[in-house]
Enzyme design. Sequence first.
Site, PDB file in Angstrom:
ATOM      1  N   CYS A  79       0.801  -1.212   0.000  1.00 30.48           N
ATOM      2  CA  CYS A  79       0.000   0.000   0.000  1.00 30.48           C
ATOM      3  C   CYS A  79       0.841   1.272   0.000  1.00 30.48           C
ATOM      4  O   CYS A  79       0.496   2.249  -0.662  1.00 30.48           O
ATOM      5  CB  CYS A  79      -0.970  -0.002   1.164  1.00 30.48           C
ATOM      6  SG  CYS A  79      -0.167  -0.203   2.740  1.00 30.48           S
ATOM      7  N   HIS A  82      -2.042   0.639   7.134  1.00 36.15           N
ATOM      8  CA  HIS A  82      -2.376   0.967   5.755  1.00 36.15           C
ATOM      9  C   HIS A  82      -1.942   2.398   5.449  1.00 36.15           C
ATOM     10  O   HIS A  82      -1.709   3.198   6.354  1.00 36.15           O
ATOM     11  CB  HIS A  82      -3.897   0.800   5.566  1.00 36.15           C
ATOM     12  CG  HIS A  82      -4.318   0.853   4.121  1.00 36.15           C
ATOM     13  ND1 HIS A  82      -3.747   0.065   3.166  1.00 36.15           N
ATOM     14  CD2 HIS A  82      -5.295   1.571   3.509  1.00 36.15           C
ATOM     15  CE1 HIS A  82      -4.328   0.310   1.998  1.00 36.15           C
ATOM     16  NE2 HIS A  82      -5.286   1.223   2.178  1.00 36.15           N
ATOM     17  N   ASP A 116      -8.060   5.809  -2.475  1.00 39.02           N
ATOM     18  CA  ASP A 116      -7.197   4.706  -2.029  1.00 39.02           C
ATOM     19  C   ASP A 116      -6.719   3.913  -3.237  1.00 39.02           C
ATOM     20  O   ASP A 116      -7.447   3.064  -3.751  1.00 39.02           O
ATOM     21  CB  ASP A 116      -7.950   3.800  -1.061  1.00 39.02           C
ATOM     22  CG  ASP A 116      -7.008   2.813  -0.407  1.00 39.02           C
ATOM     23  OD1 ASP A 116      -5.863   2.677  -0.871  1.00 39.02           O
ATOM     24  OD2 ASP A 116      -7.424   2.171   0.577  1.00 39.02           O
TER      25      ASP A 116
END
Lengths: 303, 676
Positions: free
Chosen positions: B415, B459, B475
């Site tokens: 991520c 994250h 995202d």
Amino acid sequence: MQNITNAIIAKASEVILGKEQQIKLALACILARGHLLIEDLPGMGKTTLAHTLAQVLGLQFQRVQFTSDLLPADILGVSVYDRNAASFKFHPGPVFTNVLLADEINRATPKTQSALLEVMEEAQVTIDAMTHQLPQPFFVIATQNPSSQIGTFPLPESQLDRFLMRISLGYPNAASEQQLLKNNGGREQLANIRPVIDSEQLQTLQAICHNIHVSDELLDYLQTILKYTRQSTAFNAGLSPRAGLSIKQCAQAWAMIAGRDHVIPEDIQAILPSVAGHRLVSNTGIQSSENSISNLLKAVAIP
Amino acid sequence: MFNKATLKMQQLLWLLLSLSITFTVYTFNLNNWVPAFFVFFATWRYLIEKKHWPFPKLWLRLPITFAGGLAVLATYGSLFGRDASLALFAVMISLKLLETKSKRDFIIMVILGYFLTVNTLLFTQAIWVILTITLALVGLTACLIVTSHAGSTYSDAENLFTWKAQAKLAGHLLLQAVPIMLVLFVLFPRIPGPIWGIPQDAYSGMTGLSDSMEPGNISQLSLSSKIAFRAEFKSAIPPNNQLYWRGPVLWHQTGRSWHISSEKLDIPVESLETSGPATDYTITLEPHNRNWLLMLDLPTNLPANAVVKHDMQVVSKEPVRTRIRYDGRSYLHYQLGVKLSDYERTLSLQLLDDENPKTRQLAAKWVSEHKSPTDIIQAALTMFIEQPFVYTLAPPRLGREPVDDFLFNTKRGFCEHYASSFVYLMRAAGIPARIVTGYQGGELNPNGHYLIVRQSDAHAWAEVWLADQGWVRVDPTSAVSPNRIESGIASALPDSNLLPMLSRQDYPFLKKLYLNWDSINNGWNQWVLGYDQQKQLDLLKKIISDKIVWEDIGLILVLVLITLMAIISYFLLRNKAIVLDPIKKVYLQFLNKLEKTGLKKLAYEGVTDFSKRAAKKLPEQASEIVAISELFSSSQYAKQGEALIENKRTLTLLKQLVKNFKIKRLNQMQQKINDF
């Protein structure tokens, strides 16, 4: 049963005036099959009490006045050569009786004292390898003057232990003394007294006494007392297991006299001064007085 | 049977056993040679006792002691600090075994053992540690019991010769301490923060988000199954793809890494307008030694002792070094910072010059092709979807130009790779953008209706600023791996071997077991470890009165302890055995009735003697008194026939008599006569 004991006590009280408690204790001692030691000053009625008890219980009675020159043979008996039979014949001494009154036992020499105490323990006499049984029942009532008096051989502790009880009479109260002075000491009554029971009945009473119930709770109490005398700093040495057994037997007799079929703590409290008094030596070196026994009783809680 | 040697052996074995338990706990916290050191000397001491070996002489003990001290120094580099000093203490206790002979030595060892055992709590206060050291405490107490009875001549001591009896007595003794322990736990005044300083090394080993991000940070964190925090929801739990727990917001780009804006707090906070229903929750945050307080995007309240920074990041004034609990209220629908300040605009477009030329070219190309920023964002996401980008925990190392290398070369990342390259692209295209780090998702524990959020849920995502809309969350990871956001990290990674076992999806039974265990742990944290000043005050307010203040608690504690002690001393000093015999109980009731008239049975007084005395004082009731006393006396001392039936009959009768027995008031005249 209580009637019998009450009758005995009532009869004896006709002669020994105002001393019911002492009569009861003496009777308890006899019912518990023990020997009795009466300690008091001369002239307090020790001999009369012993004599009266023997009479009332219908027992054979012998009296020996102990002196410093009394020998063992004088009380046990002696073997004499019989020329006709060409053998030794045993002449029994005064000890062959039901009740032996050993008057002023502490005037005799230790040798004679121990001869008597041996007989007390074994209830038999051995002379020249011949054993002679004493009649049953047999017990000794000994009297002694307080050992502080002149010309006495105090009994050692080990021998004091042979006596189940030690009592003292004390002065009579005014009313009793007046009565006593009136009838010239009661010697006449003593001569006229009739037995209430015979020796066989006495043995039955002793057997009943032996079976008076003692509960575990009571034994707990007794053991607490024994333990206390052993742990307390007030006494030189605690009570022995034999002393414990003596206390139990006397308490049974006391319960029986009170007309109960079981022992209660009050019985132990009543007889303890007489049973434990001569067995406990206080730390100050003197034999414990009634006072220290009652202190002991107050210190021990009934469980 | 009574045997001095057995007793000595028992004493030693109790000590060695309990110390072994304690050292087992320490294997998790101290360097492993320390417990091994103990095992060696414990065995030696055991053999001394067993084989009658001689105790080592001073010339041998002295060098070993120095060697032990030096070994600790070599391992920890110091003799001070929590770990080093405890290691030194543990080593010295092991050595002390070699000179533990007399009663006094054993008593010292037991006391040192208590201290060593309790110190395990400096590392962790988990349930299993508490249970384990309780065993050690029982063992030490048993050793103390054997030690004190070793020379005793009491016949009672004979009852204590078996292991079982010793353990039982020790257990009893500790159980008797429980009421006082509870009182102290509930009432001892709590002071926020530790009273005394704990050495700095106590906080090492705490994991969590940091204030900067480099490729590889978060994927490293994702390997840890440690719990970051637990969240209990008062309202419905939002779907997984809405669960963005906001942590540090990163603005500054310096080569590989990204940093938070600044520690300054005087920058005005972005405007926030919310809509839709509120979500209320309580977070129990594990200590991580930083200031972040995690909250659901976007919070409208502030926990106590916390402030909000201009980018909506909530920080506490003190680093979080103990487990804390706070409430949050968040809105999932919001408009944030519609007006962008100059300060933030500069900050959110900042890029280092002369880096990643390919990426800049791509951004320039998009700017010329598309008109609106929304289209540019879409283009970037489309790129992630259409090109063969892979979501993986084990990305290859990136070269000198990390963004270029990632976007055009390796195309494998976690991520943080996607978030950082996306923000880089946006900034290069002139769109204000920033990275938000935090946690995403969480595991629902059905037993307690709360979410467990682990370090593996860490994250990073992006926020871009659009005119009219303000800061909007984008995202990029969800473009590459929608599963990561929809259902959690475990389903997003095919090569799940790399993930910690408890985050994986196989072994449903283990998982269930684990969830049960976690809800117990959660309760423990909330009610035992988390029992702080606030909870204490709340509890007392509920029980006693609303007006209680902090200062009263000490007073209450003293009062309760005095009362407790008074009750205990009453029972001890009353000097009465606890009566179990029902007949005796009834008789005691009778005695209590009589006591009201001032008639008290003396301890040495016989039942019959007392009844005579009582009858004399209360002549009207003499017959009743005598009857009760005789019944009781004969129940105690007379020969019992059919024991059970008789006893029952006696009891019923005695109960009846005592129940009917009521003290009649004497008139004064009679009283006087009696007294006379």
